[in-house]
Design a protein around this motif. Structure first.
Motif, PDB file in Angstrom:
ATOM      1  N   UNK A  18       2.167   0.915  19.262  1.00  0.00           N
ATOM      2  CA  UNK A  18       0.221   1.096  18.963  1.00  0.00           C
ATOM      3  C   UNK A  18      -0.314   1.344  18.386  1.00  0.00           C
ATOM      4  N   UNK A  19      -0.083   3.038  18.057  1.00  0.00           N
ATOM      5  CA  UNK A  19      -0.374   3.627  17.261  1.00  0.00           C
ATOM      6  C   UNK A  19      -0.097   3.341  16.169  1.00  0.00           C
ATOM      7  N   UNK A  20       0.905   2.707  15.250  1.00  0.00           N
ATOM      8  CA  UNK A  20       1.409   2.644  14.583  1.00  0.00           C
ATOM      9  C   UNK A  20       1.094   1.330  13.707  1.00  0.00           C
ATOM     10  N   UNK A  21       0.375   0.656  14.667  1.00  0.00           N
ATOM     11  CA  UNK A  21      -0.637  -0.472  14.105  1.00  0.00           C
ATOM     12  C   UNK A  21      -2.267  -0.118  14.155  1.00  0.00           C
ATOM     13  N   UNK A  22      -2.280   0.745  14.985  1.00  0.00           N
ATOM     14  CA  UNK A  22      -3.746   0.810  14.844  1.00  0.00           C
ATOM     15  C   UNK A  22      -3.978   1.590  13.340  1.00  0.00           C
ATOM     16  N   UNK A  23      -2.551   2.682  13.183  1.00  0.00           N
ATOM     17  CA  UNK A  23      -3.082   3.407  11.844  1.00  0.00           C
ATOM     18  C   UNK A  23      -2.607   2.666  10.481  1.00  0.00           C
ATOM     19  N   UNK A  24      -2.256   1.295  10.540  1.00  0.00           N
ATOM     20  CA  UNK A  24      -2.035   0.263   9.837  1.00  0.00           C
ATOM     21  C   UNK A  24      -2.946  -0.217   9.510  1.00  0.00           C
ATOM     22  N   UNK A  25      -3.458  -0.770  10.669  1.00  0.00           N
ATOM     23  CA  UNK A  25      -5.089  -1.748  10.423  1.00  0.00           C
ATOM     24  C   UNK A  25      -6.341  -0.737   9.563  1.00  0.00           C
ATOM     25  N   UNK A  26      -6.592   0.751  10.515  1.00  0.00           N
ATOM     26  CA  UNK A  26      -7.182   1.268   9.746  1.00  0.00           C
ATOM     27  C   UNK A  26      -6.907   1.430   8.682  1.00  0.00           C
ATOM     28  N   UNK A  27      -6.345   1.597   7.956  1.00  0.00           N
ATOM     29  CA  UNK A  27      -5.720   2.219   6.556  1.00  0.00           C
ATOM     30  C   UNK A  27      -5.789   1.021   5.423  1.00  0.00           C
ATOM     31  N   UNK A  28      -5.867  -0.389   6.230  1.00  0.00           N
ATOM     32  CA  UNK A  28      -5.927  -2.254   5.143  1.00  0.00           C
ATOM     33  C   UNK A  28      -7.455  -1.948   5.620  1.00  0.00           C
ATOM     34  N   UNK A  29      -8.555  -1.374   6.528  1.00  0.00           N
ATOM     35  CA  UNK A  29      -9.759  -1.424   6.948  1.00  0.00           C
ATOM     36  C   UNK A  29      -9.963  -1.015   5.787  1.00  0.00           C
ATOM     37  N   UNK A  30     -10.009   0.563   5.973  1.00  0.00           N
ATOM     38  CA  UNK A  30     -10.415   1.318   5.383  1.00  0.00           C
ATOM     39  C   UNK A  30     -10.252   1.206   3.536  1.00  0.00           C
ATOM     40  N   UNK A  31      -9.151   0.510   3.016  1.00  0.00           N
ATOM     41  CA  UNK A  31      -8.559  -0.326   1.807  1.00  0.00           C
ATOM     42  C   UNK A  31      -9.601  -1.334   1.206  1.00  0.00           C
ATOM     43  N   UNK A  32      -9.391  -2.242   1.960  1.00  0.00           N
ATOM     44  CA  UNK A  32     -10.464  -3.045   1.811  1.00  0.00           C
ATOM     45  C   UNK A  32     -12.551  -2.876   1.744  1.00  0.00           C
ATOM     46  N   UNK A  33     -12.306  -2.246   2.819  1.00  0.00           N
ATOM     47  CA  UNK A  33     -13.711  -1.393   2.823  1.00  0.00           C
ATOM     48  C   UNK A  33     -13.678  -0.496   0.555  1.00  0.00           C
ATOM     49  N   UNK A  34     -13.078   0.498   0.370  1.00  0.00           N
ATOM     50  CA  UNK A  34     -13.575   0.841  -0.374  1.00  0.00           C
ATOM     51  C   UNK A  34     -13.249  -0.326  -0.903  1.00  0.00           C
ATOM     52  N   UNK A  35     -12.680  -1.115  -1.507  1.00  0.00           N
ATOM     53  CA  UNK A  35     -12.288  -2.116  -2.996  1.00  0.00           C
ATOM     54  C   UNK A  35     -13.465  -3.396  -3.266  1.00  0.00           C
ATOM     55  N   UNK A  36     -14.087  -2.953  -1.829  1.00  0.00           N
ATOM     56  CA  UNK A  36     -15.328  -3.952  -2.110  1.00  0.00           C
ATOM     57  C   UNK A  36     -16.044  -2.764  -2.849  1.00  0.00           C
ATOM     58  N   UNK A  37     -16.531  -1.781  -2.978  1.00  0.00           N
ATOM     59  CA  UNK A  37     -17.321  -1.325  -3.895  1.00  0.00           C
ATOM     60  C   UNK A  37     -16.507  -1.416  -5.510  1.00  0.00           C
ATOM     61  N   UNK A  38     -15.278  -1.207  -5.829  1.00  0.00           N
ATOM     62  CA  UNK A  38     -14.434  -1.198  -7.010  1.00  0.00           C
ATOM     63  C   UNK A  38     -14.816  -2.657  -7.254  1.00  0.00           C
ATOM     64  N   UNK A  39     -14.674  -3.717  -6.663  1.00  0.00           N
ATOM     65  CA  UNK A  39     -13.601  -4.900  -7.200  1.00  0.00           C
ATOM     66  C   UNK A  39     -14.245  -5.745  -5.823  1.00  0.00           C
TER      67      UNK A  39
END
Length: 194
Positions: A18-39
């Motif tokens: 479950x922690x792995x799932x939460x970690x992967x989800x948080x990384x994906x969200x962080x990636x998407x949010x940061x990429x919204x500023x770039x592209x």
């Protein structure tokens, strides 16, 4: 309450999943949010692929990625991550529900169908073990795939990390082959476009 949660859930292997799932989800969200500023256009494509994979399936998500003009690496990687998040989340929720730690009424019918599927093929699963689980996840038939395969792996007594590792390898191999195959079909059909 927090102490109970930590002792009963997070210290178990399924808690680590479950922690792995939460970690992967948080990384994906962080990636998407940061990429919204770039592209923002690319970020929208990522979100579209992710939700298409979750709600419709891998082939439509792969098709969407290729139609959006993304590379093999981008399309296949995003779909692999989507399925890994989904598998780790639902697997851990199933195990918690099975052990009576957590009850999720909306998923209980789904879990019952999986148990019926396991009983139907019990002998085959026990006979072939990890290889059988890999093939079950790899081959795209109705009610097969990574989520059902991971839960059946648990139900036949495989260790949590063995199940997750086997399912992850099957996801990577099948998604890569599906992506390459689908791109070949698209290229073949484009050849007829005059």
């Amino acid at each position: 309450m927090n102490n109970f949660f930590f002792k009963k859930v997070l210290k178990t292997q399924e808690g680590l999943v479950l922690l792995l799932s939460i970690s992967m989800t948080m990384c994906l969200i962080a990636f998407i949010v940061s990429y919204y500023y770039l592209d923002s256009i690319f970020a929208n494509k990522v979100v579209g692929i992710f939700f298409t994979n979750i709600f419709v399936g891998r082939v439509p998500a792969l098709s969407l990625g290729y139609a959006a003009g993304l590379s093999h690496l981008e399309v296949i990687s995003l779909n692999i991550i989507s399925e890994m998040i989904l598998v780790t989340l639902l697997y851990s929720l199933f195990v918690f529900s099975y052990k009576g730690i957590l009850k999720i009424k909306s998923l209980e019918d789904f879990f019952k169908k999986i148990e019926e599927k396991k009983e139907k093929h019990r002998e085959s699963f026990h006979k072939y073990g990890r290889f059988g689980l890999f093939i079950f996840v790899f081959i795209p038939f109705w009610m097969t795939g990574p989520i059902v395969g991971s839960i059946i792996g648990f139900l036949i007594g495989m260790k949590h990390l063995t199940v997750i590792f086997t399912v992850f390898i099957a996801i990577i191999v099948s998604m890569t082959l599906w992506g390459l195959f689908l791109q070949e079909i698209i290229d073949f059909l484009i050849g007829f476009d005059v």
